[in-house]
Design an enzyme around this catalytic site. Structure first.
Site, mmCIF file in Angstrom:
data_model
loop_
_atom_site.group_PDB
_atom_site.id
_atom_site.type_symbol
_atom_site.label_atom_id
_atom_site.label_comp_id
_atom_site.label_asym_id
_atom_site.label_seq_id
_atom_site.Cartn_x
_atom_site.Cartn_y
_atom_site.Cartn_z
ATOM 1 N N LEU A 107 5.598 2.087 6.068
ATOM 2 C CA LEU A 107 5.210 2.451 4.708
ATOM 3 C C LEU A 107 5.838 1.413 3.794
ATOM 4 O O LEU A 107 6.946 0.920 4.067
ATOM 5 C CB LEU A 107 5.740 3.845 4.357
ATOM 6 C CG LEU A 107 5.104 5.027 5.107
ATOM 7 C CD1 LEU A 107 5.803 6.335 4.738
ATOM 8 C CD2 LEU A 107 3.613 5.126 4.827
ATOM 9 N N ASP A 108 5.151 1.096 2.696
ATOM 10 C CA ASP A 108 5.706 0.125 1.745
ATOM 11 C C ASP A 108 7.007 0.656 1.170
ATOM 12 O O ASP A 108 7.239 1.871 1.149
ATOM 13 C CB ASP A 108 4.730 -0.110 0.580
ATOM 14 C CG ASP A 108 3.408 -0.666 1.056
ATOM 15 O OD1 ASP A 108 3.378 -1.265 2.154
ATOM 16 O OD2 ASP A 108 2.410 -0.478 0.338
ATOM 17 N N CYS A 109 7.788 -0.254 0.607
ATOM 18 C CA CYS A 109 9.081 0.119 0.024
ATOM 19 C C CYS A 109 8.909 1.231 -1.025
ATOM 20 O O CYS A 109 9.702 2.165 -1.087
ATOM 21 C CB CYS A 109 9.697 -1.136 -0.595
ATOM 22 S SG CYS A 109 11.355 -0.897 -1.169
ATOM 23 N N THR A 111 6.420 3.427 -1.184
ATOM 24 C CA THR A 111 5.649 4.580 -0.692
ATOM 25 C C THR A 111 6.617 5.620 -0.136
ATOM 26 O O THR A 111 7.607 5.281 0.501
ATOM 27 C CB THR A 111 4.663 4.141 0.416
ATOM 28 O OG1 THR A 111 3.788 3.157 -0.104
ATOM 29 C CG2 THR A 111 3.842 5.311 0.933
ATOM 30 N N LYS A 205 -3.704 0.730 -1.138
ATOM 31 C CA LYS A 205 -3.630 0.051 -2.450
ATOM 32 C C LYS A 205 -4.779 -0.941 -2.604
ATOM 33 O O LYS A 205 -5.362 -1.072 -3.692
ATOM 34 C CB LYS A 205 -2.286 -0.670 -2.590
ATOM 35 C CG LYS A 205 -1.104 0.295 -2.716
ATOM 36 C CD LYS A 205 0.217 -0.441 -2.711
ATOM 37 C CE LYS A 205 1.388 0.531 -2.706
ATOM 38 N NZ LYS A 205 2.653 -0.094 -2.382
#
Ligand code: URA
Length: 251
Positions: A107-109, A111, A205
């Protein structure tokens, strides 16, 4: 049942290749008989496995569910940010876990939400392989409110598969069909869930960016049939129950 080489390697006897060498040397026994076949399957509960006469303590695979907070990266180490591994206790800082515990996907930082950490590479492959088409569901909040006609267009674009633009080293691409469900009853909406069946870089995104909007908040709420335990505070984690592991395998 588990492969013998995997069991030996998880038991602390080194990599799969050094375990193969050990097997060839005749040092390994199962229930007192020498075995040489690294692909043999053994019963973790009942079989007695030994190397050089010493019983191997069988370590079961580990499965953790975490409510990932924003501000943490899904990497073992990072010069800039704290990592999700920093949230685990010292029990998970052993050489075995250093080598084997990993996140299923990233997961992105910024998220939040459901993250699984495991030592089970087979499960990771099952969930992340595009061939298995495992659904990952996200709660999404958008920067711009969308009126109903445009909202319906988003739904059908996602169902057809959105063409996403290149980002950094990632090439432009056609996404697989995804399911968008709007939340709320007003005419203008900015919250929805999106279920995607692959895991392209920044996929959610990039999908909304291609649709002319922007994701301002993103939280993963389910992987396959397993949902995030909403009673869970951000940063909390627990070992998955047998039933929860079963849900992950049911994809
Ligand atoms: N898609 C994104 O854009 N970010 C994530 O963290 C996960 C899916």
């Amino acid at each position: 049942m588990i492969r013998l080489d995997k069991l030996l390697s998880h038991g602390g006897l080194g990599s799969r290749s050094s375990v193969k060498k050990l097997l060839r040397s005749g040092a390994v026994t199962v229930n007192g008989k020498s075995v040489f076949d690294s692909s043999m399957r053994v019963d973790e509960e009942n079989d007695i496995v030994a190397a050089d006469g010493k019983k191997i303590e069988i370590r079961k695979e580990v499965y953790l569910m975490m409510h990932k907070p924003s501000g943490y990266v899904c990497a073992k180490r990072d010069g800039l940010h704290r990592t999700v591994f920093d949230l685990l206790g010292d029990a998970y800082r052993t050489p075995f876990f250093e080598d084997n515990l990993h996140t299923i996907g990233r997961l992105d930082c910024d998220t939040e939400g459901l993250l699984i950490l495991t030592t089970d590479g087979e499960l990771t492959h099952r969930i992340t392989s595009p061939k298995s088409e495992c659904g990952k569901t996200y709660f999404v909040r958008l920067a711009k409110k969308v009126r109903s006609a445009e909202g319906s267009a988003y739904v059908s674009e996602c169902a057809k598969g959105v063409h996403i633009a290149a980002e950094g080293r990632e090439k432009e691409a056609d996404c697989k069909s995804a399911e968008l469900v709007w939340i709320g009853s007003g005419d203008e909406k900015d919250e929805c869930t999106l279920t995607i069946y692959e895991g392209k870089f920044h996929e959610v995104k990039r999908i909304f960016s291609a649709l002319g909007n922007e994701v301002v908040y993103l939280k993963r709420i389910a992987i396959g049939a397993l949902r995030l335990d909403e009673s869970f505070a951000k940063g909390d984690w627990h070992e998955l129950s047998e039933d929860e592991i079963e849900l992950l395998y049911r994809i």
